[in-house]
Design an enzyme around this catalytic site. Structure first.
Site, PDB file in Angstrom:
ATOM      1  N   GLY A  33       0.796  -1.225   0.000  1.00  0.00           N
ATOM      2  CA  GLY A  33       0.000   0.000   0.000  1.00  0.00           C
ATOM      3  C   GLY A  33       0.828   1.275   0.000  1.00  0.00           C
ATOM      4  N   GLN A 161     -15.078   9.810  11.069  1.00  0.00           N
ATOM      5  CA  GLN A 161     -15.716   8.882  10.124  1.00  0.00           C
ATOM      6  C   GLN A 161     -16.631   7.927  10.891  1.00  0.00           C
ATOM      7  OE1 GLN A 161     -16.134   8.509   6.901  1.00  0.00           O
ATOM      8  NE2 GLN A 161     -17.138   6.535   7.100  1.00  0.00           N
ATOM      9  N   TYR A 167     -10.037   4.433  15.160  1.00  0.00           N
ATOM     10  CA  TYR A 167      -9.096   4.884  14.119  1.00  0.00           C
ATOM     11  C   TYR A 167      -8.994   6.418  14.111  1.00  0.00           C
ATOM     12  CZ  TYR A 167      -7.041   4.804   9.363  1.00  0.00           C
ATOM     13  OH  TYR A 167      -6.235   4.941   8.247  1.00  0.00           O
TER      14      TYR A 167
HETATM   15  N1  CAA Z   1     -23.533   8.365   8.221  1.00  0.00           N
HETATM   16  C1  CAA Z   1     -24.740   8.132   8.773  1.00  0.00           C
HETATM   17  N2  CAA Z   1     -25.268   6.918   8.906  1.00  0.00           N
HETATM   18  C2  CAA Z   1     -24.553   5.885   8.451  1.00  0.00           C
HETATM   19  C3  CAA Z   1     -23.290   6.044   7.844  1.00  0.00           C
HETATM   20  C4  CAA Z   1     -22.809   7.350   7.731  1.00  0.00           C
HETATM   21  N3  CAA Z   1     -21.598   7.608   7.171  1.00  0.00           N
HETATM   22  N4  CAA Z   1     -22.817   4.832   7.501  1.00  0.00           N
HETATM   23  C5  CAA Z   1     -23.753   3.943   7.875  1.00  0.00           C
HETATM   24  N5  CAA Z   1     -24.798   4.580   8.437  1.00  0.00           N
HETATM   25  C6  CAA Z   1     -26.021   3.993   8.964  1.00  0.00           C
HETATM   26  C7  CAA Z   1     -26.625   3.009   7.988  1.00  0.00           C
HETATM   27  O1  CAA Z   1     -27.430   3.687   7.041  1.00  0.00           O
HETATM   28  C8  CAA Z   1     -27.376   2.106   8.885  1.00  0.00           C
HETATM   29  O2  CAA Z   1     -28.581   2.730   9.271  1.00  0.00           O
HETATM   30  P1  CAA Z   1     -29.960   1.963   9.085  1.00  0.00           P
HETATM   31  O3  CAA Z   1     -29.843   0.714   9.890  1.00  0.00           O
HETATM   32  O4  CAA Z   1     -30.960   2.956   9.639  1.00  0.00           O
HETATM   33  O5  CAA Z   1     -30.100   1.729   7.613  1.00  0.00           O
HETATM   34  C9  CAA Z   1     -26.553   2.040  10.145  1.00  0.00           C
HETATM   35  O6  CAA Z   1     -25.722   3.204  10.100  1.00  0.00           O
HETATM   36  C10 CAA Z   1     -25.683   0.812  10.201  1.00  0.00           C
HETATM   37  O7  CAA Z   1     -24.865   0.783   9.008  1.00  0.00           O
HETATM   38  P2  CAA Z   1     -24.247  -0.564   8.481  1.00  0.00           P
HETATM   39  O8  CAA Z   1     -25.352  -1.464   7.996  1.00  0.00           O
HETATM   40  O9  CAA Z   1     -23.150  -0.266   7.513  1.00  0.00           O
HETATM   41  O10 CAA Z   1     -23.709  -1.150   9.860  1.00  0.00           O
HETATM   42  P3  CAA Z   1     -22.660  -2.261  10.103  1.00  0.00           P
HETATM   43  O11 CAA Z   1     -22.627  -2.436  11.585  1.00  0.00           O
HETATM   44  O12 CAA Z   1     -22.882  -3.421   9.218  1.00  0.00           O
HETATM   45  O13 CAA Z   1     -21.288  -1.573   9.600  1.00  0.00           O
HETATM   46  C11 CAA Z   1     -19.505  -0.062   9.564  1.00  0.00           C
HETATM   47  C12 CAA Z   1     -20.859  -0.369  10.185  1.00  0.00           C
HETATM   48  C13 CAA Z   1     -18.497  -1.157   9.933  1.00  0.00           C
HETATM   49  C14 CAA Z   1     -19.039   1.227  10.177  1.00  0.00           C
HETATM   50  C15 CAA Z   1     -19.628   0.042   8.019  1.00  0.00           C
HETATM   51  O14 CAA Z   1     -20.589   1.031   7.733  1.00  0.00           O
HETATM   52  C16 CAA Z   1     -18.319   0.440   7.386  1.00  0.00           C
HETATM   53  O15 CAA Z   1     -17.455  -0.382   7.145  1.00  0.00           O
HETATM   54  N6  CAA Z   1     -18.162   1.726   7.087  1.00  0.00           N
HETATM   55  C17 CAA Z   1     -16.915   2.248   6.450  1.00  0.00           C
HETATM   56  C18 CAA Z   1     -16.031   2.846   7.484  1.00  0.00           C
HETATM   57  C19 CAA Z   1     -14.873   3.468   6.753  1.00  0.00           C
HETATM   58  O16 CAA Z   1     -14.996   4.383   5.971  1.00  0.00           O
HETATM   59  N7  CAA Z   1     -13.696   2.967   7.025  1.00  0.00           N
HETATM   60  C20 CAA Z   1     -12.529   3.467   6.352  1.00  0.00           C
HETATM   61  C21 CAA Z   1     -11.540   2.338   6.203  1.00  0.00           C
HETATM   62  S1  CAA Z   1     -10.201   2.789   5.147  1.00  0.00           S
HETATM   63  C22 CAA Z   1      -9.302   3.811   6.092  1.00  0.00           C
HETATM   64  O17 CAA Z   1      -9.517   4.013   7.234  1.00  0.00           O
HETATM   65  C23 CAA Z   1      -8.145   4.465   5.412  1.00  0.00           C
HETATM   66  C24 CAA Z   1      -8.151   5.897   5.606  1.00  0.00           C
HETATM   67  O18 CAA Z   1      -7.344   6.415   6.367  1.00  0.00           O
HETATM   68  C25 CAA Z   1      -9.081   6.754   4.842  1.00  0.00           C
END
Ligand code: CAA
Length: 260
Positions: A33, A161, A167
Site C-alpha cells: 500500500g 468517520q 481509528y
Molecule cells: N452516516 C450516517 N449513517 C450511516 C453512515 C454514515 N456515514 N454509515 C452507515 N450509516 C447507517 C446506515 O445507514 C445504517 O442505518 P440503518 O440501519 O438505519 O439503515 C446504520 O448506520 C448501520 O450501518 P451498516 O449497515 O453499515 O452497519 P454495520 O454495523 O454493518 O457496519 C460499519 C458499520 C463497519 C461502520 C460500516 O458502515 C463500514 O465499514 N463503514 C466504512 C467505514 C470506513 O470508511 N472505514 C474506512 C476504512 S479505510 C481507512 O480508514 C483508510 C483511511 O485512512 C481513509
C-alpha cells in the site's frame, strides 16, 4: 473525472537523487500500500530503505524480490521489539535518519458494537507505535543532529468517520503528537510532520464494503481514490535535508475530500 497517468510517478528518470546512501530510512508497514510507495520513492531518491511488516512473510518476500528493499518483521505496538529493531539497524547501518511511521490497521465498527479489543488494538498499533518508534530513534537522531520523522495520519483523523471512533482517535492523536515532537526536535535539526491521506487505492480501503465506498467516493471532489505514489511524493519531500523549515505541519492529500 480523468485519472492521472501513473507513468508520471514510475519513470525513474523523473526522480531526482537527493539522498546519499548513508541516509537510512525505516518505513513501518512498508511492504504494501502507501508504505510500499514510500519505500520505493525514497529508494529511487537515493536513500537506503528498510521496510517493516507485522505478519505476512510471503508478501514481504515478494516485496523484497521486486524492489530489492530489505524487510524486517516486528510489532510496532511492542516497545521492546521497536527498541531491538532500531538498535539492530543502527548497529548494521551506522545510523537511522528518516523514520516513517506508516503502519496502521482498521477495526471498523459503530461504537455501539465496538469491543474493548477493537478499541485497544487500533490505539496500540496506530498511535502507541508512533511514540514507541520515535522514542527509540530519539537518542540517535539528537546525537547525529539530524532526523526526519513523518507520521501518516488520515483524513478520518481530521474529519471523523462513521464506524471509526478508534481509528479517528488514533489518527487525530498522531497530529497533536507530531506537533509536540516538532517543537522538541527543532533544536536538533529533527523535523516532525504529518501526512494525512484521504481514501487511497490500497487493500485497507478495498476492505470497505463496496456500497459504502461508492458513497464515500461520490463525496470526493476529484472523483476517485488516490494512488499510493501521490502520498509517497509528499513524504519524500518532507524527508529531504532542505525541508528543515517544514516542521509541525500537516499535509492533507485527499482529492478535496476534506479541506482543513
Ligand atoms: N452516516 C450516517 N449513517 C450511516 C453512515 C454514515 N456515514 N454509515 C452507515 N450509516 C447507517 C446506515 O445507514 C445504517 O442505518 P440503518 O440501519 O438505519 O439503515 C446504520 O448506520 C448501520 O450501518 P451498516 O449497515 O453499515 O452497519 P454495520 O454495523 O454493518 O457496519 C460499519 C458499520 C463497519 C461502520 C460500516 O458502515 C463500514 O465499514 N463503514 C466504512 C467505514 C470506513 O470508511 N472505514 C474506512 C476504512 S479505510 C481507512 O480508514 C483508510 C483511511 O485512512 C481513509
Amino acid at each position: 473525472m480523468d485519472d492521472i497517468k501513473l507513468s508520471n510517478f514510475n519513470s525513474k528518470s523523473k526522480d531526482e537523487v537527493v539522498f546519499t546512501e548513508d541516509r537510512i530510512a525505516l518505513v513501518s508497514g512498508g511492504t504494501r500500500g502507501i508504505g510500499r510507495g514510500i519505500c520505493e520513492i525514497l529508494k529511487r531518491a537515493g536513500a537506503t530503505v528498510i521496510a517493516g511488516y507485522a505478519s505476512d512473510d510471503e508478501q514481504a518476500k515478494k516485496f523484497t524480490r521486486e524492489t530489492n528493499i530489505k524487510s524486517i518483521k516486528w510489532d510496532v505496538s511492542n516497545f521492546q521489539e521497536c527498541d531491538n529493531v532500531v538498535k539492530e539497524i543502527i548497529s548494521e547501518y551506522g545510523t537511522l535518519s528518516i523514520l516513517v511511521n506508516n503502519a496502521g490497521i482498521t477495526r471498523d465498527s459503530t461504537i455501539k458494537k465496538m469491543s474493548i479489543d477493537q478499541w485497544q488494538d487500533v490505539i496500540n498499533v496506530n498511535l502507541n507505535s508512533v511514540f514507541n518508534m520515535t522514542k527509540v530513534c530519539w537518542d540517535e537522531m539528537t546525537s547525529k543532529h539530524f532526523g526526519r520523522i513523518i507520521n501518516i495520519s488520515s483524513v478520518n483523523g481530521q474529519a471523523g468517520q462513521y464506524g471509526q471512533v478508534n481509528y479517528c482517535a488514533a489518527k487525530a492523536g498522531i497530529i497533536g503528537m507530531t506537533k509536540a515532537i516538532a517543537q522538541e526536535g527543532a533544536r536538533y535539526n529533527i523535523t516532525a510532520n504529518t501526512v494525512a491521506p484521504g481514501y487511497v487505492d490500497t487493500e485497507m480501503v478495498a476492505a470497505v464494503p463496496q456500497n459504502v465506498l461508492d458513497k464515500i467516493i461520490s463525496t470526493i471532489p476529484v472523483g476517485r481514490l488516490g494512488h499510493p505514489q501521490e502520498i509517497a511524493r509528499a513524504v519524500a519531500f518532507l524527508a529531504r535535508e532542505d525541508s528543515q523549515f517544514v516542521t509541525g505541519s500537516t499535509i492533507s492529500i485527499n482529492g478535496g475530500h476534506h479541506m482543513y
